[in-house]
Motif scaffolding. Structure first.
Motif, mmCIF file in Angstrom:
data_model
loop_
_atom_site.group_PDB
_atom_site.id
_atom_site.type_symbol
_atom_site.label_atom_id
_atom_site.label_comp_id
_atom_site.label_asym_id
_atom_site.label_seq_id
_atom_site.Cartn_x
_atom_site.Cartn_y
_atom_site.Cartn_z
ATOM 1 N N ASN A 256 0.670 -1.162 0.183
ATOM 2 C CA ASN A 256 -0.112 -0.112 -0.043
ATOM 3 C C ASN A 256 1.083 1.193 -0.002
ATOM 4 O O ASN A 256 1.483 1.387 0.879
ATOM 5 N N LEU A 274 3.933 3.500 -10.424
ATOM 6 C CA LEU A 274 2.609 2.687 -9.981
ATOM 7 C C LEU A 274 2.658 1.542 -11.342
ATOM 8 O O LEU A 274 2.463 0.384 -10.657
ATOM 9 N N VAL A 278 3.297 -2.438 -10.362
ATOM 10 C CA VAL A 278 2.290 -3.505 -10.864
ATOM 11 C C VAL A 278 2.719 -4.607 -11.670
ATOM 12 O O VAL A 278 2.496 -5.769 -11.920
ATOM 13 N N HIS A 282 2.541 -8.050 -9.730
ATOM 14 C CA HIS A 282 1.306 -8.832 -10.193
ATOM 15 C C HIS A 282 1.587 -10.253 -10.702
ATOM 16 O O HIS A 282 0.994 -11.368 -10.129
ATOM 17 N N VAL A 288 -1.618 -4.475 -5.123
ATOM 18 C CA VAL A 288 -0.964 -3.214 -5.366
ATOM 19 C C VAL A 288 -2.002 -2.331 -4.964
ATOM 20 O O VAL A 288 -3.246 -2.377 -5.641
ATOM 21 N N SER A 289 -1.912 -1.540 -4.041
ATOM 22 C CA SER A 289 -2.941 -0.461 -3.613
ATOM 23 C C SER A 289 -2.528 0.804 -3.114
ATOM 24 O O SER A 289 -1.164 1.220 -3.192
ATOM 25 N N THR A 290 -2.843 1.956 -3.111
ATOM 26 C CA THR A 290 -2.658 3.273 -3.066
ATOM 27 C C THR A 290 -3.548 4.023 -1.793
ATOM 28 O O THR A 290 -4.726 3.538 -1.706
ATOM 29 N N GLN A 313 -5.101 6.019 -11.252
ATOM 30 C CA GLN A 313 -4.882 5.278 -10.244
ATOM 31 C C GLN A 313 -5.930 4.011 -10.299
ATOM 32 O O GLN A 313 -5.569 3.090 -10.019
ATOM 33 N N VAL A 317 -4.010 0.403 -10.057
ATOM 34 C CA VAL A 317 -3.931 -0.327 -8.963
ATOM 35 C C VAL A 317 -4.920 -1.301 -8.694
ATOM 36 O O VAL A 317 -6.199 -1.089 -9.278
ATOM 37 N N ASP A 318 -4.988 -2.223 -7.816
ATOM 38 C CA ASP A 318 -6.061 -3.173 -7.519
ATOM 39 C C ASP A 318 -7.149 -2.645 -6.584
ATOM 40 O O ASP A 318 -8.128 -2.821 -6.721
#
Length: 471
Positions: A256, A274, A278, A282, A288-290, A313, A317-318
């Protein structure tokens, strides 16, 4: 579960009789230090008689199952308990078999409304031939309803044994735990973090750990430090290589990124970084998060907002943690920490550019006590919900509730004649947040921060949805 607001002249005995719930059940659920002392305006969680049971000292799942005529496994399954011996006093258990005794004036419609079920299901499970022929004292079985499943994250700053105990106690309510924080350095390396106790507890409780990486140094977020990394591809590779090494070694499930106060000119640099993360994480199965500041428009001005690109984003990201709290911040004027009208303004924008299933709504577990009249430069004291109630009781304050902000508050005068204003969280404000998560069809909720006791929150959460388990 009901939420009851204490009125003038009420005591716990009166309230218990009203709901048909044992006094000890109410006192334990709300962790009341003195059941004989209630505050006017205080919100109490009232377990549903026959459907919810608050664990008392000396209880075990076997004795509880015997009491309600069900099995240990059935209770463990519906309450997401992986280890039947791992229960704690004050925890509310949902009892999988529920009955209702018909009272004077009740109809099938009113009973169905009370339990949030359909009349048809009530008729079918009880084989009611004539719905008009209910009689007082008739016992009806209430069909079980399945709760929605949401993801739940919590940041944690206490990383030793006390933090581990917190994870052990609350792990059943969590999908992720996010130890705060690994910080980037100017050479692309990461600071050390001693979080093994928390990670060990997380594994036992089947909570997926997220590695938090920030530009936080010397007790603040550093814009220049973020720029140094985001403008240098070589340093970015160093960051990614090191975080991969740590994640593999310590068993993290994902990362995160909480980069704050990033210069506006580094907006696309952050997005590109980012994308690289990823691409490398992955293939190894890492999430992957923010964490992003609470924006209400794409072009919102200010160094806190401009480099946080919701749309980009949201694609990269996930999932994203929206930090929808800190309106009432320590250095500002007295205000609700997360006024629900402001939270909704953020979400109304966010869902137009980020897929709903990628949004984790931020929520606070804390309150604040300000000196008033407020003066520039004064700093509010952070308080827990339990501390707030103690202050209200000590100084004879009545708790009020702001319906616009969906938050409780009160004012008091201390021994020195200093006036104070306190905003905090209770069962009502927690329910309001869970309603938003469900109504906006979000991925879930993310708390800042564990270590500040708010026992009602977890009981109310359990009544709204189950936490998804990934491990």
């Amino acid at each position: 579960m009901n939420i009851h607001v204490v009125q003038k002249g009420e005591n716990l005995r009166v309230i218990s009789q009203r709901y048909g719930v044992n006094i000890n059940q109410i006192a334990t659920a709300n962790q009341l230090p003195n059941p004989n002392v209630l505050v006017i305006g205080q919100a109490l969680v009232i377990p549903a008689s026959g459907h919810e049971y608050v664990i008392q000292p000396g209880d075990n799942l076997w004795s509880i199952a015997q009491r309600f005529g069900t099995t240990v496994q059935a209770i463990a399954d519906i309450n997401q308990i992986s280890n039947p011996t791992d229960i704690m006093v004050g925890q509310i258990l949902i009892i999988p078999i529920q009955y209702h005794t018909v009272r004077s004036g009740e109809t099938l419609w009113s009973i169905a409304q009370r339990y949030g079920i359909s009349i048809t299901s009530l008729i079918q499970i009880n084989r009611v031939l004539n719905p008009a022929n209910l009689y007082v004292g008739q016992v009806l079985r209430i069909p079980e309803t399945s709760l929605p499943i949401k993801e739940v994250n919590a940041y944690i700053t206490s990383l030793g044994e006390s933090g581990a105990r917190e994870v052990t106690q609350l792990g059943r309510y969590l999908t992720y735990i996010s130890p705060f924080t690994y910080s980037i350095k100017e050479d692309g390396s990461l600071t050390d973090l001693t979080e093994s106790a928390v990670l060990d507890a997380a594994r036992v409780e089947q909570v997926a750990p997220l590695m938090v990486v920030t530009n936080f140094t010397n007790s603040e977020f550093n814009s220049d430090l973020a720029a140094t990394i985001l403008r240098n591809p070589s340093l970015q590779n160093t960051v990614i290589d090191q975080l991969l090494s740590i994640m593999r070694e310590k068993g993290y499930s994902g990362v995160n990124f909480d980069f704050e106060y990033v210069y506006p000119e580094d907006r696309e640099n952050y997005n590109d970084f980012l994308r690289q993360v990823v691409t490398k994480l992955h293939p190894e199965g890492f999430l992957v998060s923010t964490a992003l500041a609470p924006k209400i428009s794409t072009d919102q001005k200010g160094i806190l907002y401009e480099a946080h690109d919701y749309a980009a984003q949201g694609e990269i990201v996930d999932f994203i943690v929206l930090m929808t709290y800190e309106w009432g911040w320590a250095g500002g004027k007295p205000w609700a920490i997360a006024p629900i009208n402001e939270v909704k303004r953020v979400l109304d924008y966010a869902v137009t550019v980020i897929p709903r299933q990628k949004i984790m709504m931020g929520a606070p577990l804390y309150g604040r006590d300000w000196k008033i009249p407020w003066k520039e430069g004064t700093i509010a004291k952070t308080v827990s919900s339990q501390q707030a109630l103690s202050l209200a009781s000590k100084y004879g304050a009545s708790i009020q509730y702001n319906t616009t902000y969906q938050s409780p508050f009160f004012r008091y005068t201390d021994e020195n004649g200093q006036q104070h204003e306190v905003w905090f969280e209770d069962a009502r404000s927690a329910q309001a947040k869970f309603d938003v998560v469900k109504n906006y069809r979000l991925r879930g909720i993310s708390y800042w921060v564990l270590g500040i006791p708010f026992p009602q929150n977890w009981l109310v959460q359990q009544n709204n949805f189950n936490a998804r388990k990934l491990i």
